[in-house]
Design an enzyme around this catalytic site. Structure first.
Site, PDB file in Angstrom:
ATOM      1  N   VAL A   1       0.839  -1.195   0.000  1.00 39.49           N
ATOM      2  CA  VAL A   1       0.000   0.000   0.000  1.00 39.49           C
ATOM      3  C   VAL A   1       0.877   1.248   0.000  1.00 39.49           C
ATOM      4  O   VAL A   1       0.372   2.363   0.047  1.00 39.49           O
ATOM      5  CB  VAL A   1      -0.966   0.018   1.212  1.00 39.49           C
ATOM      6  CG1 VAL A   1      -1.986  -1.101   1.083  1.00 39.49           C
ATOM      7  CG2 VAL A   1      -0.214  -0.103   2.515  1.00 39.49           C
ATOM      8  N   HIS A   2       2.174   1.048  -0.004  1.00 45.86           N
ATOM      9  CA  HIS A   2       3.115   2.167   0.012  1.00 45.86           C
ATOM     10  C   HIS A   2       4.024   2.076  -1.207  1.00 45.86           C
ATOM     11  O   HIS A   2       4.702   1.057  -1.399  1.00 45.86           O
ATOM     12  CB  HIS A   2       3.996   2.133   1.280  1.00 45.86           C
ATOM     13  CG  HIS A   2       3.222   2.171   2.562  1.00 45.86           C
ATOM     14  ND1 HIS A   2       3.715   1.642   3.729  1.00 45.86           N
ATOM     15  CD2 HIS A   2       2.002   2.668   2.862  1.00 45.86           C
ATOM     16  CE1 HIS A   2       2.811   1.816   4.690  1.00 45.86           C
ATOM     17  NE2 HIS A   2       1.766   2.444   4.180  1.00 45.86           N
TER      18      HIS A   2
END
Lengths: 503, 487
Positions: free
Chosen positions: B423-424
């Site tokens: 998610v990063h």
């Protein structure tokens, strides 16, 4: 709103028309110089009109319906259009070419298509251009096939060679625009930058590039491209049927090779500028093709006149009917705008900048709903929740919709792999005697899916892993399931699925 | 604004970087137009069930695939507010050693902790960063139990969710308004200050002439399916489309120098754990603690939990793990995240409609850290009372004893069997003064251009090793203020 296309200036138009008429006169002279008028009258008087000429007209008219079908197939994803409307558009173009000089019928056709669909004029011109490229490619291939079966003079092959060079270049541009859609707009931007232009010029150039790319977008679907190509071959098969049907009218052998040669050479020949209706070049090239079978010039020319009549009159009458019935004004043909769109624009949120194009885009293709539903149903833990029949159907539809949407949302370079995987699965199943996968009972589908999903082959495992994870997410978090997935007795062992094959 | 009127500044994207830029500039009186690719989802539509929420708020309706030796799924938002609308809201300031590394290795000026302090403070005030104010939910207590049992350092991480109600809807859009995604925290304030936000508007290309951007070519989508191609002119353009779309847009527009060549992520492996006690993790906020004992290489924490998300973890070994679905009330989800030392790139697709192609090749170091992380997380959870730990690894259905867990300290997990997500993402347009590796200067100006800037996660030079929202917003605010000082 897209700028209204402008009519060509009248001075240039007159010059072009004059050139066309001169060319027509030249070819007419070439056609008739070796023919005695008395001989010609005799041949025409002895023609067996029935049933051959009506048959020829019928073949030609059916070919136009197929052209309409092709147009609908190309445009259908971008804007809705019925077969009738698409056919009328095509007929208008061909009929207008019989009345207007310099192939202005093509522009009229694009204009009418823009009016009927709401697409931009540039997009419609692109569709017309695409159809012409496809036609030329098919005609060239048919010419080569026909010429391989017959003795033809060298100059005929030279005509085909020149046409092939031109068509190949155009086909390459079309292929690039289809397969590399960002190429044209980028090239347009860089070109505009190099020319040190700014403002409306950049906008027009880039928007035209985008319009071209959007118009060709449907061809990125392989099934669509194959369909369009197939219809193109069918179109010219029917047109060859026109030439074939007229042969017996002159007591000539109904040779498909000769008919194909005459059809292809004639259509290559009328690429040259000429008068409305291609009078002159049509007759010259058609007659010359027939003469290769040893037919006398008078008979060949009579044949050409008859074919031209079958080619000219029905379509021109149909086109006039379209003009009268639908109020198309030929004098303003090339400046037709999307009048329906103007009213819509005022309802839209005001644009924050200069609007330089409007269009619709094709949605990415989705796997068949039937197949997705059939493949997803065995993956879901139905035994864990008590659902009524209608609840089950609702839930299955929702899960299938989410899975199909997820596949459709994949980047193109992965989407085609997923689609190939799904096709492969259904094809192999069908070829191994299974029949249609979606018609199998749930129990059988469950065994099949689990065999592929947990089998030895990596690719199907990966494909089904993706489908399974997506389906389970949608299933378990659906309102119909939430709160129901609870074991009745905490600590009791859970139910086990029956798995066939490696776990 | 009337048709054809010129903007002073166009901001592409309304996520953490774009919203920060728009608010900062608008409050200073700059005429700003924000072009957001995704829709503006009404707050009333937030919190829908997973499938609906993903289709509304997420790019590609759920996950963007990253190809590579081990494929990953990248979860990012595509709506007004961007990924801040669907993230956990965990907030970290950039660790000082990371800032020092950026200064030394990339030549980034003005990046010391003291220089960034006012920008962090500003962002924390705007997003109401705060700790959980009530008793920890059971999933957090269990995690704390395990951390204490192992004697490791772990702490509660503040979130951009003041007065969180614990609805567990962070990943589906916060329905209570507690989480301060950009659509709630900054975009309304930017609009009140005069910024114009246009959703459903995809920037297709930057229009450039010599060393200046003159405007953008954007496609506006209407509800009836009609699309308009717009030409918008501006004096300055800030590209804040995120670590995947920003480099794709730049490259599509012919700007390629050090753009999209360095794509970094935090690869993440999820596990589910079964306990004897009822946890009801699906009805509470995700675990609020993170273990920093093994930072920066490995971070352990809690993940979103719902029966659907649990099923996704179980699906890797479904025939033997499906039975745990019925026990979801006694289960919670956790993750191992690693720093990410592999190499990746971002490119616009040549075939197709200009989509972004992402690639990240997991390094051997990443694999080792993931294996060790799984070992440590599993032992922590078992020490905290877990009966079974189920990792997202095909062929590894369950870890039931510390001995089974500890083997992964020395052995490597089979790479092809991993179900990894992230998610990063960042670093695809690294900032700094070093012309041999940076796409933009220390303040986001694209090298070679006078009026083109990048101001999102893509300019973080490398992995910050922590949730990046804080770093993105502080750097974006700093850059926007630097721009204003020179306007």
């Amino acid at each position: 709103m897209t700028p209204t296309p402008q009519a060509p200036k009248s001075g240039r138009g007159l010059k072009w028309t004059a050139v066309g008429i001169l060319v027509s006169l030249l070819f007419l002279w070439l056609s008739t110089s070796r023919v005695q008028w008395g001989e010609l009258r005799t041949v025409v008087a002895n023609v067996h009109w029935w049933p051959w000429i009506p048959l020829a007209m019928l073949a030609y008219l059916v070919g136009h319906v197929v052209r309409g079908w092709r147009c609908k197939l190309i445009v259908g994803d971008l804007a809705p259009i019925s077969l009738t409307a698409a056919t009328n558009v095509v007929v208008l173009g061909y009929g207008a070419n019989n009345i207007l000089p310099a192939r202005l019928g093509e522009l009229a056709r694009a204009g009418m298509l823009a009016q009927r669909t709401g697409l931009s004029y540039v997009q419609c011109l692109t569709v017309t251009f695409l159809e012409r490229i496809l036609d030329a490619m098919v005609i060239l291939v048919l010419f080569v096939l026909a010429a391989s079966r017959r003795e033809v003079p060298g100059w005929m092959r030279d005509v085909a060679d020149v046409a092939a060079v031109v068509v190949s270049g155009a086909a390459l541009v079309v292929a690039a625009a289809v397969l590399l859609p960002s190429l044209l707009p980028r090239a347009a931007t860089h070109l505009a930058a190099r020319l040190q232009r700014q403002g409306r010029f950049v906008g027009k150039l880039v928007s035209a590039a985008y319009d071209v790319v959007q118009a060709l977008a449907p061809l990125r679907k392989p099934s669509r491209a194959v369909g369009v190509l197939t219809l193109s071959v069918l179109v010219w098969t029917f047109e060859a049927g026109l030439f074939l049907a007229v042969l017996p009218a002159f007591e000539l052998a109904a040779s498909p090779a000769l008919a194909t040669l005459a059809m292809s050479l004639t259509n290559l020949g009328i690429l040259a500028p000429s008068s409305p209706g291609f009078i002159g070049p049509f007759h010259f090239f058609c007659a010359k093709a027939v003469e290769t079978s040893g037919v006398a010039p008078a008979i060949a020319l009579s044949y050409a006149i008859a074919v031209h009549a079958a080619f000219f009159f029905p379509i021109t009458i149909w086109a006039i009917g379209v003009i009268v019935a639908q109020g198309v004004q030929l004098s303003k043909a090339i400046s037709l705008t999307r009048s329906a769109r103007v009213a819509r624009l005022s309802e839209l949120q005001p644009a924050a900048g200069q609007v330089i194009a409007q269009y619709r885009v094709a949605q990415p293709s989705r796997p068949s709903d039937r197949f997705v539903t059939a493949a997803v149903e065995p993956m879901l833990p139905w035994h864990l929740v008590a659902l009524s029949e209608s609840e089950r159907a609702t839930l299955l539809a929702a899960v299938s919709e989410f899975v199909a949407g997820s596949v459709a949302a994949l980047p193109k370079h992965l989407r085609w792999k997923a689609r190939v995987g799904l096709w492969g699965f259904t094809l192999i199943f069908a070829l191994t005697g299974g029949g249609r996968f979606h018609r199998q009972p749930l129990e059988r589908r469950t065994r099949l899916v689990e065999r592929w999903a947990f089998g030895r082959l990596s690719l199907p495992r990966q494909l089904f892993r993706m489908l399974r994870g997506t389906a389970l997410l949608a299933f378990c978090d659906h309102p119909l399931v939430a709160g129901k997935l609870v074991r009745a007795e905490p600590g009791a062992p859970g139910k086990r699925l029956t798995v066939v094959g490696p776990a | 604004m009337t048709a054809g009127e010129r903007s002073q500044v166009i901001v592409v994207g309304s996520g953490a970087g774009g919203a920060t830029t728009a608010l900062t500039l608008a409050e200073a009186g700059v005429a700003v137009t924000v072009l957001e690719e995704g829709p503006r989802v009404p707050a009333g539509d937030y919190g829908a069930e997973s499938a609906t929420a993903m289709q509304r708020l997420y790019r590609r309706g759920g996950m963007t695939p990253i190809t590579g030796k081990v494929p990953l799924g990248f979860v990012e938002g595509r709506c007004v507010g961007g990924s801040t609308e669907i993230n956990s809201g965990f907030w970290h300031r950039t660790p000082p050693e990371v800032l020092l590394r950026w200064k030394v290795q990339y030549g980034v000026d003005g990046i010391s902790p003291a220089e960034l302090e006012p920008h962090f403070a500003w962002a924390e005030a705007e997003t109401r960063v705060s700790l959980w104010e009530r008793e920890w939910p059971r999933s957090t207590k269990i995690f704390a139990r395990g951390i204490e049992a192992m004697g490791w350092s772990g702490n509660e991480v503040p979130r951009t969710a003041h007065r969180c109600q614990g609805t567990n809807a962070c990943a589906r859009g916060c329905p209570t308004g507690a989480k301060q995604g950009m659509s709630r925290a900054m975009i309304p304030k930017a609009e009140a200050a005069g910024a114009r936000v246009i959703p459903n508007c995809t920037v297709r290309m930057l229009l450039t002439r010599k060393s200046r951007v003159v405007g953008v070519l954007a496609e506006l989508r209407h509800e009836d399916g009609v699309r308009e191609l717009l030409r918008l002119e501006a004096d300055h353009v800030f590209v804040c489309g995120g670590p995947t779309e920003t480099p794709a847009l730049l490259r599509r527009s012919g700007i390629r120098r050090h753009v999209g060549n360095q794509f970094r992520i935090h690869p993440m492996l999820k596990v589910a754990a079964l306990f004897d006690e009822v946890i009801d993790a699906q009805d509470s906020v995700l675990p609020l603690l993170q273990v920093k004992e093994f930072w920066p290489e490995i971070s352990l924490g809690g993940a979103f939990f719902s029966p659907g998300h649990l099923a996704m973890v179980l699906s890797d070994n479904w025939p033997s793990t499906h039975r745990y679905l019925e026990d979801h009330r006694r289960m919670a989800a956790f993750y191992v995240a690693v720093k990410g030392t592999g190499r990746g790139w971002v490119r616009p697709s040549a075939v197709g409609s200009g989509e972004s192609m992402l690639r990240y090749d997991l390094s051997s170091e990443d694999l080792r850290h993931l294996s060790q992380g799984l070992a440590r997380l599993s032992t922590l959870l078992l020490a905290g009372g877990a009966k079974v730990v189920i990792p997202g690894v095909t062929g590894l259905a369950a870890i039931e004893t510390p001995e089974e867990a500890i083997r992964w300290l020395d052995e490597l997990l089979p790479a092809k069997a991993l179900s990894l997500t992230t998610v990063h993402a960042f670093s695809s347009c690294p900032m700094g003064q070093r012309g041999d590796r940076c796409a933009v200067d220390s303040y986001g100006r694209v090298h070679g251009y006078d009026n083109l800037f990048v101001n999102d996660a893509s300019l973080l030079p490398d992995s910050p090793g922590v949730n990046p929202q804080g770093s993105v917003m502080a750097v974006a605010h700093r850059n926007a203020q630097h721009f204003l000082s020179r306007l």
